[in-house]
Design a protein around this motif. Structure first.
Motif, PDB file in Angstrom:
ATOM      1  N   UNK A 106      33.905  51.256  23.172  1.00 17.58           N
ATOM      2  CA  UNK A 106      33.336  52.372  22.406  1.00 17.58           C
ATOM      3  C   UNK A 106      32.001  52.796  23.035  1.00 17.58           C
ATOM      4  N   UNK A 107      32.084  53.071  24.330  1.00 11.93           N
ATOM      5  CA  UNK A 107      30.926  53.499  25.127  1.00 11.93           C
ATOM      6  C   UNK A 107      29.807  52.446  25.095  1.00 11.93           C
ATOM      7  N   UNK A 108      30.198  51.201  25.343  1.00 10.90           N
ATOM      8  CA  UNK A 108      29.290  50.060  25.465  1.00 10.90           C
ATOM      9  C   UNK A 108      28.619  49.674  24.140  1.00 10.90           C
ATOM     10  N   UNK A 109      29.252  50.013  23.026  1.00 11.72           N
ATOM     11  CA  UNK A 109      28.692  49.633  21.733  1.00 11.72           C
ATOM     12  C   UNK A 109      29.265  48.314  21.232  1.00 11.72           C
ATOM     13  N   UNK A 110      30.387  47.872  21.816  1.00 16.42           N
ATOM     14  CA  UNK A 110      30.975  46.596  21.411  1.00 16.42           C
ATOM     15  C   UNK A 110      31.388  45.805  22.647  1.00 16.42           C
ATOM     16  N   UNK A 111      31.625  44.527  22.451  1.00 18.20           N
ATOM     17  CA  UNK A 111      31.973  43.642  23.562  1.00 18.20           C
ATOM     18  C   UNK A 111      33.374  43.925  24.095  1.00 18.20           C
ATOM     19  N   UNK A 146      38.391  53.073  31.123  1.00 18.46           N
ATOM     20  CA  UNK A 146      38.918  51.937  30.353  1.00 18.46           C
ATOM     21  C   UNK A 146      37.784  51.201  29.642  1.00 18.46           C
ATOM     22  N   UNK A 147      36.729  50.904  30.401  1.00 18.18           N
ATOM     23  CA  UNK A 147      35.612  50.129  29.857  1.00 18.18           C
ATOM     24  C   UNK A 147      34.920  50.897  28.732  1.00 18.18           C
ATOM     25  N   UNK A 148      34.678  52.186  28.957  1.00 20.39           N
ATOM     26  CA  UNK A 148      34.003  52.992  27.931  1.00 20.39           C
ATOM     27  C   UNK A 148      34.867  53.112  26.670  1.00 20.39           C
ATOM     28  N   UNK A 149      36.185  53.267  26.846  1.00 16.44           N
ATOM     29  CA  UNK A 149      37.077  53.403  25.692  1.00 16.44           C
ATOM     30  C   UNK A 149      37.190  52.101  24.919  1.00 16.44           C
ATOM     31  N   UNK A 182      41.331  45.453  31.082  1.00 16.07           N
ATOM     32  CA  UNK A 182      40.165  45.451  30.192  1.00 16.07           C
ATOM     33  C   UNK A 182      40.647  45.183  28.771  1.00 16.07           C
ATOM     34  N   UNK A 183      39.942  44.278  28.067  1.00 19.10           N
ATOM     35  CA  UNK A 183      40.362  43.915  26.698  1.00 19.10           C
ATOM     36  C   UNK A 183      39.155  43.414  25.918  1.00 19.10           C
ATOM     37  N   UNK A 184      39.211  43.570  24.594  1.00 18.60           N
ATOM     38  CA  UNK A 184      38.109  43.116  23.744  1.00 18.60           C
ATOM     39  C   UNK A 184      38.054  41.594  23.624  1.00 18.60           C
ATOM     40  N   UNK A 185      39.215  40.959  23.778  1.00 18.95           N
ATOM     41  CA  UNK A 185      39.322  39.516  23.523  1.00 18.95           C
ATOM     42  C   UNK A 185      39.377  38.740  24.836  1.00 18.95           C
ATOM     43  N   UNK A 186      38.336  37.982  25.109  1.00 18.94           N
ATOM     44  CA  UNK A 186      38.266  37.193  26.334  1.00 18.94           C
ATOM     45  C   UNK A 186      39.351  36.121  26.358  1.00 18.94           C
ATOM     46  N   UNK A 187      39.605  35.507  25.212  1.00 22.12           N
ATOM     47  CA  UNK A 187      40.604  34.445  25.146  1.00 22.12           C
ATOM     48  C   UNK A 187      42.012  34.989  25.402  1.00 22.12           C
ATOM     49  N   UNK A 188      42.257  36.215  24.956  1.00 20.64           N
ATOM     50  CA  UNK A 188      43.561  36.826  25.224  1.00 20.64           C
ATOM     51  C   UNK A 188      43.752  37.015  26.730  1.00 20.64           C
ATOM     52  N   UNK A 189      42.735  37.497  27.397  1.00 21.18           N
ATOM     53  CA  UNK A 189      42.830  37.690  28.852  1.00 21.18           C
ATOM     54  C   UNK A 189      43.081  36.354  29.552  1.00 21.18           C
ATOM     55  N   UNK A 190      42.421  35.309  29.092  1.00 24.52           N
ATOM     56  CA  UNK A 190      42.666  33.978  29.661  1.00 24.52           C
ATOM     57  C   UNK A 190      44.120  33.564  29.460  1.00 24.52           C
ATOM     58  N   UNK A 191      44.648  33.867  28.291  1.00 25.28           N
ATOM     59  CA  UNK A 191      45.987  33.388  27.936  1.00 25.28           C
ATOM     60  C   UNK A 191      47.096  34.064  28.727  1.00 25.28           C
ATOM     61  N   UNK A 192      46.864  35.307  29.199  1.00 28.76           N
ATOM     62  CA  UNK A 192      47.941  36.016  29.910  1.00 28.76           C
ATOM     63  C   UNK A 192      47.968  35.703  31.406  1.00 28.76           C
ATOM     64  N   UNK A 193      46.939  35.031  31.914  1.00 35.30           N
ATOM     65  CA  UNK A 193      46.927  34.703  33.346  1.00 35.30           C
ATOM     66  C   UNK A 193      48.126  33.840  33.731  1.00 35.30           C
ATOM     67  N   UNK A 194      48.421  32.740  32.996  1.00 38.32           N
ATOM     68  CA  UNK A 194      49.612  31.942  33.345  1.00 38.32           C
ATOM     69  C   UNK A 194      50.916  32.731  33.212  1.00 38.32           C
ATOM     70  N   UNK A 195      50.985  33.636  32.245  1.00 33.71           N
ATOM     71  CA  UNK A 195      52.194  34.443  32.055  1.00 33.71           C
ATOM     72  C   UNK A 195      52.406  35.375  33.243  1.00 33.71           C
ATOM     73  N   UNK A 196      51.333  36.002  33.680  1.00 32.20           N
ATOM     74  CA  UNK A 196      51.393  36.896  34.843  1.00 32.20           C
ATOM     75  C   UNK A 196      51.755  36.110  36.094  1.00 32.20           C
ATOM     76  N   UNK A 197      51.131  34.940  36.245  1.00 31.97           N
ATOM     77  CA  UNK A 197      51.406  34.092  37.415  1.00 31.97           C
ATOM     78  C   UNK A 197      52.885  33.707  37.458  1.00 31.97           C
TER      79      UNK A 197
END
Length: 415
Positions: A125-130, A119-122, A265-280
């Motif tokens: 792009x094999x650690x070329x982007x955040x 997941x992380x490598x995909x 795993x996701x490129x957007x940190x803010x997106x991951x933050x935003x789905x925590x309340x939805x999952x909860x």
């Protein structure tokens, strides 16, 4: 017996052979093995007539790999667990997402670790982007499973799978009537193992164990015993709809779960933050579960992530320090036995005792697991640096330090 009953008895024998694989030599298994054919006939009559009664469980605290409460079912009940598993697992397994790793053939912890690395490598792009990793955990998962919700999920799935005769046919070759099987599943789910159980060990062993980790503090019709095969399957069934929600409705392409350990795993940190309340909210509303507030992890991939006993860093996989320490302690334990003079380097392979074989099997289990990670130097250090030279006299070590074996001569048992 009628034809249908004969088929059930045949399936019971299958379940019996599965159940005894890793339980040979236990007291309840040995007791059942005496006239086991007669006992299986009796068990078959009980489940088809509806007179089957679940026996007392043994309850104890396991301290490895972490402290938890275990309920060990009587061997005859383990046979029933395998029977249920053999019947319904093919039905549910086909609907599980690929990235549900627990208690599934071809999956497991190593699969989960490798999938997260993928997941992380995909995603990066094999650690070329955040990209970022979000880890979540459910508070007291097995002790919080609502039995009514669980049974309804199973009942609905079974009813959808049956034909006009009320039977279900699965790929594994099993054919069964849903009525008596659902009765058996209901009895297994709603059974309270805390009633009349045999407590092993000291009561002090429970000290420090949170209430959310014990069935003795669970609410009515809530909680499944850790230690039963059915509990592992039911745990996957309970979160199956949730897995599909996260994967397809939230659109989390890089999502995986092992029991209640979830990773996204996701490129957007803010997106991951935003789905925590939805999952909860989903877990709370649909499944009456709570996210563990102290086990929410969100980090950049360069910081590494600990998942299922492995530490994943850019381009490298490491085992966690607890595993290293555990292996070192085992080696010291073996060395202590040798220092007491409990082994003599004489005899033949026929004289090798159980403790010799157990020691070698234990070492190989660690080496085999470590062989999947970047641990060559560590394996070499453990075997050549820490293992007593006297022990090395009775074993062969392969070139890659991934396996040891007992020598064919000059061996004697630990007494």
């Amino acid at each position: 017996m009628q034809a249908n009953n004969r088929k059930i008895l045949h399936d019971l024998f299958d379940a019996y052979y599965f159940a005894r694989k890793n339980k040979r030599g236990t007291s309840s298994q040995l007791k059942f093995e005496i006239e086991y054919e007669k006992r299986l006939l009796e068990l078959g009559r009980e489940i088809t007539s509806g007179s089957y009664v679940i026996s007392k469980s043994s309850c104890f605290i396991s301290f490895k790999p972490l402290k938890r409460e275990i309920f060990a079912a009587d061997f005859r009940d383990r046979i029933i667990h395998h029977l249920i598993f053999n019947y319904i697992n093919p039905i549910f397994d086909s609907s599980f997402i690929d990235d549900s790793y627990s208690c599934r053939k071809g999956k497991g912890t190593l699969c989960g670790i490798k999938r997260l690395d993928h997941f992380i490598r995909s995603c990066s792009q094999n650690y070329k982007s955040d990209c970022y990793v979000l880890k979540l955990d459910i508070k007291g998962y097995f002790m919080s499973i609502d039995k009514n919700i669980l049974y309804k999920k199973i009942e609905e799935k079974m009813n959808k799978s049956k034909d006009v005769n009320g039977e279900v046919k699965v790929k594994a070759g099993y054919v069964f009537d849903t009525v008596w099987l659902l009765n058996l599943i209901s009895q297994t789910i709603f059974h309270d193992p805390t009633k009349h159980c045999v407590v092993k060990g000291s009561k002090e062993n429970w000290q420090g164990l949170p209430k959310s980790k014990s069935l003795f503090g669970a609410k009515l019709d809530t909680g499944l015993p850790i230690g039963n095969l059915t509990s592992q399957l039911f745990g996957n069934v309970y979160l199956d709809d949730f897995d599909h929600f996260v994967k397809y409705e939230l659109g989390c392409k890089y999502y995986g779960r092992y029991v209640d350990d979830m990773v996204i795993v996701h490129k957007d940190k803010e997106y991951l933050k935003s789905i925590i309340p939805t999952i909860r909210q989903y877990l709370k509303d649909k499944l009456l579960l709570d996210l563990h507030p102290k086990k929410i992890y969100l980090q950049h991939i360069n910081n590494g992530v600990l998942f299922l006993g492995a530490f994943i860093k850019p381009y490298r996989l490491y085992i966690r320090n607890k595993t290293k320490t555990s292996f070192y302690k085992k080696i010291q334990e073996f060395n202590g036995v040798l220092k007491k003079g409990e082994v003599e380097v004489v005899g033949t392979v026929e004289t090798v005792g159980k403790n010799n074989r157990r020691a070698v099997a234990c070492v190989n289990s660690y080496l085999g697991m470590m062989g999947h990670f970047n641990t060559y130097k560590l394996r070499k250090k453990m075997i050549l640096g820490y293992l007593d030279p006297k022990f090395k006299e009775i074993i062969n070590i392969n070139e890659g330090f991934t396996k040891v074996g007992l020598k064919r001569v000059n061996i004697s048992p630990f007494h």
